[in-house]
Design a protein around this motif. Structure first.
Motif, PDB file in Angstrom:
ATOM      1  N   ASP A  62       0.819  -1.196   0.000  1.00 27.67           N
ATOM      2  CA  ASP A  62       0.000   0.000   0.000  1.00 27.67           C
ATOM      3  C   ASP A  62       0.856   1.250   0.000  1.00 27.67           C
ATOM      4  O   ASP A  62       1.875   1.318   0.692  1.00 27.67           O
ATOM      5  CB  ASP A  62      -0.840  -0.006   1.288  1.00 27.67           C
ATOM      6  CG  ASP A  62      -2.288  -0.031   0.950  1.00 27.67           C
ATOM      7  OD1 ASP A  62      -2.673  -0.895   0.152  1.00 27.67           O
ATOM      8  OD2 ASP A  62      -3.022   0.844   1.465  1.00 27.67           O
ATOM      9  N   ARG A  63       0.409   2.230  -0.776  1.00 25.79           N
ATOM     10  CA  ARG A  63       1.055   3.548  -0.821  1.00 25.79           C
ATOM     11  C   ARG A  63       2.498   3.491  -1.327  1.00 25.79           C
ATOM     12  O   ARG A  63       3.276   4.425  -1.125  1.00 25.79           O
ATOM     13  CB  ARG A  63       1.049   4.236   0.568  1.00 25.79           C
ATOM     14  CG  ARG A  63      -0.328   4.585   1.055  1.00 25.79           C
ATOM     15  CD  ARG A  63      -0.942   5.647   0.138  1.00 25.79           C
ATOM     16  NE  ARG A  63      -2.310   5.955   0.504  1.00 25.79           N
ATOM     17  CZ  ARG A  63      -3.384   5.364  -0.032  1.00 25.79           C
ATOM     18  NH1 ARG A  63      -3.247   4.423  -0.947  1.00 25.79           N
ATOM     19  NH2 ARG A  63      -4.591   5.734   0.320  1.00 25.79           N
ATOM     20  N   GLY A 123       3.422   3.643  -4.273  1.00 27.35           N
ATOM     21  CA  GLY A 123       3.603   4.499  -5.448  1.00 27.35           C
ATOM     22  C   GLY A 123       3.247   3.801  -6.756  1.00 27.35           C
ATOM     23  O   GLY A 123       3.665   4.254  -7.833  1.00 27.35           O
ATOM     24  N   THR A 135       1.255   6.169  -9.092  1.00 24.38           N
ATOM     25  CA  THR A 135       2.162   7.240  -9.535  1.00 24.38           C
ATOM     26  C   THR A 135       3.093   6.723 -10.630  1.00 24.38           C
ATOM     27  O   THR A 135       3.260   7.348 -11.685  1.00 24.38           O
ATOM     28  CB  THR A 135       3.025   7.734  -8.336  1.00 24.38           C
ATOM     29  OG1 THR A 135       2.158   8.152  -7.284  1.00 24.38           O
ATOM     30  CG2 THR A 135       3.964   8.854  -8.729  1.00 24.38           C
ATOM     31  N   THR A 187       5.664  -1.003   6.179  1.00 23.57           N
ATOM     32  CA  THR A 187       4.358  -0.431   6.557  1.00 23.57           C
ATOM     33  C   THR A 187       4.518   0.904   7.294  1.00 23.57           C
ATOM     34  O   THR A 187       3.726   1.836   7.096  1.00 23.57           O
ATOM     35  CB  THR A 187       3.592  -1.444   7.432  1.00 23.57           C
ATOM     36  OG1 THR A 187       3.619  -2.702   6.758  1.00 23.57           O
ATOM     37  CG2 THR A 187       2.151  -1.035   7.618  1.00 23.57           C
ATOM     38  N   ALA A 228       4.706   3.493   4.773  1.00 23.96           N
ATOM     39  CA  ALA A 228       3.421   3.669   4.076  1.00 23.96           C
ATOM     40  C   ALA A 228       2.487   4.560   4.885  1.00 23.96           C
ATOM     41  O   ALA A 228       1.769   5.409   4.345  1.00 23.96           O
ATOM     42  CB  ALA A 228       2.775   2.307   3.822  1.00 23.96           C
ATOM     43  N   GLU A 229       2.529   4.379   6.213  1.00 19.42           N
ATOM     44  CA  GLU A 229       1.626   5.130   7.090  1.00 19.42           C
ATOM     45  C   GLU A 229       1.884   6.638   7.035  1.00 19.42           C
ATOM     46  O   GLU A 229       0.998   7.427   7.326  1.00 19.42           O
ATOM     47  CB  GLU A 229       1.793   4.646   8.536  1.00 19.42           C
ATOM     48  CG  GLU A 229       1.118   3.304   8.756  1.00 19.42           C
ATOM     49  CD  GLU A 229       1.392   2.745  10.160  1.00 19.42           C
ATOM     50  OE1 GLU A 229       0.682   1.809  10.536  1.00 19.42           O
ATOM     51  OE2 GLU A 229       2.310   3.246  10.843  1.00 19.42           O
ATOM     52  N   ARG A 235       2.498   8.257   4.376  1.00 15.75           N
ATOM     53  CA  ARG A 235       2.124   8.814   3.080  1.00 15.75           C
ATOM     54  C   ARG A 235       0.647   9.172   3.013  1.00 15.75           C
ATOM     55  O   ARG A 235      -0.178   8.647   3.738  1.00 15.75           O
ATOM     56  CB  ARG A 235       2.480   7.824   1.969  1.00 15.75           C
ATOM     57  CG  ARG A 235       3.987   7.662   1.872  1.00 15.75           C
ATOM     58  CD  ARG A 235       4.402   6.943   0.629  1.00 15.75           C
ATOM     59  NE  ARG A 235       5.863   6.892   0.576  1.00 15.75           N
ATOM     60  CZ  ARG A 235       6.552   6.232  -0.330  1.00 15.75           C
ATOM     61  NH1 ARG A 235       5.912   5.559  -1.275  1.00 15.75           N
ATOM     62  NH2 ARG A 235       7.864   6.240  -0.303  1.00 15.75           N
ATOM     63  N   GLY A 269      -3.231   9.672   2.542  1.00 20.17           N
ATOM     64  CA  GLY A 269      -4.410   8.818   2.346  1.00 20.17           C
ATOM     65  C   GLY A 269      -4.401   7.502   3.089  1.00 20.17           C
ATOM     66  O   GLY A 269      -5.404   6.800   3.106  1.00 20.17           O
ATOM     67  N   PHE A 270      -3.303   7.136   3.744  1.00 20.51           N
ATOM     68  CA  PHE A 270      -3.262   5.829   4.415  1.00 20.51           C
ATOM     69  C   PHE A 270      -4.253   5.821   5.572  1.00 20.51           C
ATOM     70  O   PHE A 270      -4.300   6.752   6.372  1.00 20.51           O
ATOM     71  CB  PHE A 270      -1.850   5.517   4.923  1.00 20.51           C
ATOM     72  CG  PHE A 270      -1.700   4.095   5.409  1.00 20.51           C
ATOM     73  CD1 PHE A 270      -1.259   3.100   4.540  1.00 20.51           C
ATOM     74  CD2 PHE A 270      -2.036   3.727   6.705  1.00 20.51           C
ATOM     75  CE1 PHE A 270      -1.135   1.780   4.970  1.00 20.51           C
ATOM     76  CE2 PHE A 270      -1.916   2.422   7.143  1.00 20.51           C
ATOM     77  CZ  PHE A 270      -1.463   1.452   6.272  1.00 20.51           C
ATOM     78  N   GLU A 318      -6.460  -0.801   5.280  1.00 21.98           N
ATOM     79  CA  GLU A 318      -5.306   0.036   5.600  1.00 21.98           C
ATOM     80  C   GLU A 318      -5.019   0.038   7.102  1.00 21.98           C
ATOM     81  O   GLU A 318      -5.092   1.068   7.778  1.00 21.98           O
ATOM     82  CB  GLU A 318      -5.523   1.436   5.008  1.00 21.98           C
ATOM     83  CG  GLU A 318      -5.497   1.332   3.479  1.00 21.98           C
ATOM     84  CD  GLU A 318      -5.878   2.588   2.734  1.00 21.98           C
ATOM     85  OE1 GLU A 318      -5.736   2.569   1.505  1.00 21.98           O
ATOM     86  OE2 GLU A 318      -6.294   3.572   3.364  1.00 21.98           O
ATOM     87  N   GLN A 334      -1.446  -5.147   6.816  1.00 20.48           N
ATOM     88  CA  GLN A 334      -0.499  -4.771   5.753  1.00 20.48           C
ATOM     89  C   GLN A 334       0.816  -5.535   5.898  1.00 20.48           C
ATOM     90  O   GLN A 334       1.434  -5.902   4.904  1.00 20.48           O
ATOM     91  CB  GLN A 334      -0.223  -3.263   5.792  1.00 20.48           C
ATOM     92  CG  GLN A 334      -1.414  -2.403   5.396  1.00 20.48           C
ATOM     93  CD  GLN A 334      -1.802  -2.558   3.937  1.00 20.48           C
ATOM     94  OE1 GLN A 334      -0.973  -2.891   3.095  1.00 20.48           O
ATOM     95  NE2 GLN A 334      -3.064  -2.330   3.621  1.00 20.48           N
TER      96      GLN A 334
END
Ligand code: Z5A
Ligand code: MG
Length: 206
Positions: free
Chosen positions: A13-14, A16, A19, A134, A137-138, A140, A142-143, A149, A154
């Motif tokens: 998750d997150r 990229g 992107t 993880t 990710a947190e 970034r 929108g997490f 999530e 994760q």
């Protein structure tokens, strides 16, 4: 004319993925290639809308039922994806069957059971796995907004992903900058496009 390449971006998750998909598509188009995005889940279809309702906690579903919907969401795209690949268009795919198996297995379902509904789907020619701890990710954007999530889940998802690692995988450290990741992904994707005349057949998920 050779068929298009199936280029998959998978990962945590997150990390990229979306992107990098957008940047890869722009760069390949700039170089004159025919290229399109496929994103899973595809939330625009009827099945995709059910998945969206589940992910945003608007609807409850049995773990097996949602697993089968994610798979059905890939199957409903299959004919169109094959036609595009046969016509020479490269497909940049944002998540696919590896995500399906990793999330459902991490929730506690049996790995073999999870793999079965995706058997026969077209296989990627190359998979970039964007790996991100993880904790990173947190931090970034929108997490935490959607159902899956959560840190513990994760972490399990990442472990299952790494167990599923296929021979077509290229590991990408997603802690690097957007540009540095892009350069690596573009280089490998172009190499995949350059080498080998493909005979038009597709390998299938087993
Ligand atoms: N799921 C499933 O259970 N079964 C299935 O079969 C499938 C999926 C296909 C929704 O997926 C959920 O469905 C997902 C798996 C499950 N659950 N979770 N969790 P989705 O693909 O729709 O999820 P998403 O909302 O697009 O999030 P994502 O894919 O995890 O994010 P991403 O595409 O990897 O990242 P991004 O959107 O490109 O970037 C995220 C943020 O980080 C953004 O603010 C960026 O500006 C930033 N970013 C990106 N790259 C960098 C770098 N290199 N450095 C710093 N910051 C960065
Ligand atoms: Mg995404």
């Amino acid at each position: 004319m050779t068929r298009g390449r199936f280029i998959l971006l998978e990962g945590c998750d997150r990390a990229g993925k979306s992107t990098q998909c957008a940047m890869l598509i722009a760069a390949l188009k700039e170089k004159g290639h025919s290229v399109e995005l496929c994103k899973f889940p595809d939330r625009t279809t009827t099945i995709g809308q059910m998945i969206h309702a589940y992910l945003t906690n608007a609807k409850e579903l049995d773990d097996r039922a949602i697993h089968l919907l994610f798979s059905a969401n890939r199957w409903e795209a299959m004919q169109s994806m094959k036609r595009k690949l046969e016509a020479g268009t490269h497909l940049i795919v944002d998540r696919y069957a590896y995500s399906g198996v990793a999330f459902s297995t991490a929730k506690g379902l049996d790995l073999t059971w999870c793999k079965n509904p995706d058997k026969g789907l077209v296989r990627p020619d190359i998979t970039f796995f964007l790996d991100l701890p993880t904790a990173e990710a947190e931090k970034r954007g929108g997490f935490g907004d959607e159902r899956y999530e959560k840190r513990e889940l994760q972490e399990r998802v990442r472990e299952v992903f790494l167990q599923l690692r296929g021979k077509e995988w290229v590991m990408i450290d997603a802690r690097e900058t957007v540009q540095s990741m892009h350069h690596k992904i573009l280089r490998e994707a172009e190499e995949k496009i350059r080498v080998g005349e493909l005979d038009g057949r597709f390998a299938e998920e087993d």
